[in-house]
Design a protein around this motif. Structure first.
Motif, PDB file in Angstrom:
ATOM      1  N   GLN A 320       0.822  -1.209   0.000  1.00  0.00           N
ATOM      2  CA  GLN A 320       0.000   0.000   0.000  1.00  0.00           C
ATOM      3  C   GLN A 320       0.860   1.266   0.000  1.00  0.00           C
ATOM      4  N   ALA A 321       2.152   1.103   0.263  1.00  0.00           N
ATOM      5  CA  ALA A 321       3.029   2.268   0.424  1.00  0.00           C
ATOM      6  C   ALA A 321       3.320   2.932  -0.917  1.00  0.00           C
ATOM      7  N   ARG A 322       3.443   4.233  -0.897  1.00  0.00           N
ATOM      8  CA  ARG A 322       3.755   4.980  -2.115  1.00  0.00           C
ATOM      9  C   ARG A 322       5.130   4.582  -2.653  1.00  0.00           C
ATOM     10  N   CYS A 323       6.073   4.324  -1.741  1.00  0.00           N
ATOM     11  CA  CYS A 323       7.399   3.887  -2.187  1.00  0.00           C
ATOM     12  C   CYS A 323       7.290   2.630  -3.038  1.00  0.00           C
ATOM     13  N   THR A 325       4.396   1.442  -4.664  1.00  0.00           N
ATOM     14  CA  THR A 325       3.571   1.596  -5.867  1.00  0.00           C
ATOM     15  C   THR A 325       4.275   2.395  -6.950  1.00  0.00           C
ATOM     16  N   GLU A 326       5.166   3.323  -6.548  1.00  0.00           N
ATOM     17  CA  GLU A 326       5.863   4.143  -7.539  1.00  0.00           C
ATOM     18  C   GLU A 326       7.225   3.569  -7.954  1.00  0.00           C
ATOM     19  N   GLN A 409       5.177   5.673   5.529  1.00  0.00           N
ATOM     20  CA  GLN A 409       4.318   6.858   5.548  1.00  0.00           C
ATOM     21  C   GLN A 409       5.146   8.122   5.734  1.00  0.00           C
ATOM     22  N   ARG A 410       4.611   9.200   5.189  1.00  0.00           N
ATOM     23  CA  ARG A 410       5.299  10.489   5.356  1.00  0.00           C
ATOM     24  C   ARG A 410       5.330  10.878   6.827  1.00  0.00           C
TER      25      ARG A 410
END
Length: 767
Positions: A320-323, A325-326, A409-410
């Motif tokens: 689920q983390a942006r790290c 997925t990107e 998370q940020r």
């Protein structure tokens, strides 16, 4: 160097042969489930890979499963006093005797006596102790039971005793059998008896068990590799090609090596991982696509489960983390983790922060570089990335365990993530179950069948899933019996007996030697009233597996329904003798013995039942009934109250308690309990009849007549209630209606009731 190689191979092969022969009892080589290679004793690998093996042995995976000893019991010097579990009213203690370790459980019963005492030897310890440890007992049947009391590293600095996950309730599971899926992720590959690799098989383990997750969990069966290394003239490439090296796999397949165990969408009651029916429980081989072995499912979006954080949710959260997925598939578990070694303390901080800086030291996409953020004072100049961006949290499903949240998370959530909270109550999820991995799951062919099975298998979404399963089975006509077993279970749970029987019959046709399919079909025929065919099916099951206790037990239940009490007692006693550890069997035997007038034998069976499961409310209720009939009223009342505390909403138990109170001349209390029983179940005829008798005793004849009417309405053939209603109506002068009910009572198969009714009719002038 050319002279050294043959010597190296010779020494390695010698080490392998020594381990094979003197490996401490573990079978050195056994066939892999799919027959493609062989598993070896995990210690064989150390003969050639000593440094890696020594470092790996210090990791949590390397210490995941051991035989207990003073050397590896990290909790040995911790608190050793008795542990009292308030919710269940149960005491526990850990002990050591003659070099073996034990867990003892008991309660304080009537009059302060110590009752329901059971001691079990600890044969294995599950868990490294980094977070927690559970204790396992191996039964004579080869099954493993997780004992209720566990040990946790948190919250005190020296650790603490507390209930194992799932046992911190009013009804801890004393017979929590370790499933194959548990062993799959918590240990090396065990041996299982022939015929026990089919879906739904009883989890039985043969021989000595491995101790710890070994190299083959990630590298695949090692038999070919060991042979290649010991073959004269074998080249380095050939030796390497004989084993899986995850580093040479695609990123997807590399990550799936970890995901075979570390992907769990939830520990809740949904099919989080659905193993394909044509695969054995230990047949996954690293390097093959995970979806060939199992499919993962999750709660539907928007049902309040999006932010769940559980003990085995690391991959689920990471994805689920942006790290992640990107990263376009570049960020995988192995980006941060070396499974062979785990850094600790400051070394860990430096290592994981360095991994983060590989991406964040420079601008990447829309994420500003760490250096620019530090220079602009927008980010502290700290060396530890993980503590802020991957904070530790208390797992929701195991509240005594604090784990790293892999949802990068940020900013962490503002609440106290490590605050102690009670274990949440088990809440059944009833809603759509959606594919999680792989996703999207093509809704065609066999996948359509599995998607329907996911809805139906645990009863989450039967209304939508069952029609789909029926449709796909009719369309595809699968050759795997398990699809029909799932279909039969769904029909059976809905009370559709003919449909259930038909599904189980097809399962048996496809798998005629499946004892599980046969005994399930036998039970379904029994429920449908076809006793003759049920008996034939149980005979077939016992012929195939004469040592299967469940088949003998279910055959005994059939004998009970058929009125063959001696045969039923014999079969159920045989089932108990085959596996004394099984719950419920002794209580059922006690019920049959009590009904047959064998009170002493019934009490002995009940003592066994309550020793095995002291939270069985039906056993406590039966104990109360037996004691009440013997005139031991005080202890009987204690047992009835225990049953009602365990299941407050049980109308039959309230009725049994009310009847005992009435026999003890405690009529007002009896009326209160009987009224509570009919308030829960208005169709409980016996409770209405008892209330009628209590009103009649107080000469409240209209109220008595009303209760008797409710009793015969609930059960038209209830002859005793007809007799009592007729008698009350006659006393009130309602002669015509009284005659009607007395005539019904006169038809009774109970000679005493029929005689009393005939006499009452005679007094009313009816010949």
């Amino acid at each position: 160097m050319r002279r050294i190689k043959p010597l190296w191979k010779l020494l390695a092969l010698a080490g392998v042969l020594i381990l094979w022969r003197y490996g401490g009892g573990t079978a050195p080589v056994h066939a892999a489930p799919e027959g493609t290679a062989e598993y070896v004793d995990g210690r064989v690998c150390a003969a050639c890979h000593r440094q890696i093996a020594d470092e790996y042995r210090l990791t949590g995976m390397g210490r995941s499963f051991v035989r207990p000893s003073t050397a590896n019991m990290v909790e040995d010097n911790r608190q050793r006093s008795d542990f009292y579990h308030v919710l269940s009213g149960t005491y526990y203690s850990m002990g050591r005797r003659d070099g073996d370790f034990y867990q003892r459980r008991w309660q304080i019963g009537f009059g302060g006596a110590r009752v329901n005492e059971e001691e079990m030897k600890i044969d294995y310890v599950l868990g490294s102790g980094n977070h927690a440890r559970s204790y396992l007992h191996r039964t004579s049947a080869g099954t493993l039971i997780e004992l209720p009391l566990g040990w946790y590293q948190d919250p005190s600095p020296t650790g603490s005793w507390a209930m194992s996950p799932g046992s911190d309730s009013e009804r801890p599971r004393t017979r929590r059998f370790v499933a194959y899926r548990c062993m799959f992720c918590h240990n090396g590959t065990p041996q299982i008896p022939a015929g026990h690799d089919a879906p739904g098989s009883d989890p039985v383990f043969a021989g000595s068990l491995p101790e710890g997750i070994d190299c083959q969990r990630c590298h695949g069966p090692g038999g070919n590799h060991v042979r290649a290394a010991g073959t004269a003239g074998a080249g380095a490439e050939g030796i390497r090609a004989s084993i899986v090296n995850p580093a040479r796999l695609t990123p997807k397949l590399q990550m799936e090596v970890c995901m075979q165990c570390h992907l769990e969408t939830t520990s809740g009651r949904i099919p989080a991982a659905l193993q394909r029916f044509n695969r054995g429980p230990f047949s996954f081989v690293p390097g093959e696509p995970l979806e060939n072995f199992s499919l993962s499912f999750d709660h539907a979006p928007g049902t309040g489960h999006q932010d769940k954080f559980e003990a085995v949710s690391s991959v689920y959260r990471l994805r689920q983390a942006r790290c992640f997925t990107e990263s376009a598939g570049k960020l995988i578990c192995q980006t941060c983790h070396d499974p062979h070694r785990v850094p600790r303390g400051e070394a860990a901080t430096r290592h994981y922060s360095a991994v983060c800086r590989q991406c964040h030291a420079t601008r990447q996409g829309s994420i500003a570089s760490l250096d620019s953020l530090i220079s602009s004072k927008k980010h502290p100049d700290a060396a530890d990335c993980v503590s802020c961006h991957m904070p530790k949290r208390r797992a929701e499903d195991t509240p005594r365990m604090i784990m790293t949240d892999h949802l990068i998370q940020r900013r962490p959530p503002p609440r106290d993530l490590e605050a102690v909270s009670p274990e949440p109550p088990a809440v059944e999820y009833h809603g759509a179950v959606v594919p999680y991995y792989p996703s999207p799951l093509p809704d065609t062919g066999e996948n359509a069948l599995y998607l329907a099975v996911a809805q139906v298998g645990l009863g989450n979404n039967v209304e939508a899933g069952l029609p789909q399963l029926v449709k796909e089975i009719e369309k595809q006509k699968p050759r795997d019996a398990e699809f029909y077993m799932v279909l039969g279970d769904a029909w059976r749970n809905l009370g559709k007996k003919p449909e259930a029987v038909a599904a189980y019959e097809q399962a048996v046709r496809l798998s005629p030697v499946s004892v599980r399919a046969l005994r399930t079909l036998g039970s379904s025929l029994h429920e449908a009233g076809d006793f003759t065919r049920a008996g034939e099916i149980f005979k077939r099951a016992i012929q195939l597996a004469p040592a299967d206790p469940e088949s003998w037990y279910r055959y005994g239940l059939l004998d009970t329904s058929s009125g063959r009490t001696p045969e039923a007692i014999d079969k159920i006693e045989r089932a108990i003798a085959l596996d004394p550890s099984l719950p419920e069997k002794s209580r059922k035997l006690a019920e049959i013995l009590a009904k047959d007038g064998k009170a002493d034998r019934a009490e002995a069976a009940l003592r066994d039942a309550l020793r095995i499961d002291p939270y069985d409310e039906d056993a406590w209720d039966l104990a109360g009934r037996i004691l009440s009939e013997k005139g031991e009223i005080a202890e009987a009342m204690y047992d009835f109250e225990k049953a009602i505390r365990l299941r407050p909403g049980s109308a039959p138990h309230l009725y049994d308690y009310a009847l005992a109170l009435a026999r003890a001349n405690r009529f007002d209390e009896a009326q209160t309990r009987a009224e509570a029983a009919v308030g829960i179940d208005g169709n409980l005829a016996e409770a209405h009849e008892l209330l009628g008798g209590l009103f009649e005793r107080k000469r409240q004849y209209p109220e008595a007549a009303n209760e008797y009417r409710r009793a015969v309405a609930a059960r038209p053939g209830f002859s005793r209630a007809h007799l009592r209603l007729g008698t009350v109506l006659a006393a009130q002068g309602s002669v015509a209606e009284a005659k009607e009910h007395l005539r019904e009572a006169a038809k009774s198969g109970d000679a005493a009731i029929a005689q009393q009714a005939a006499k009452a009719l005679q007094q009313l002038g009816v010949r």
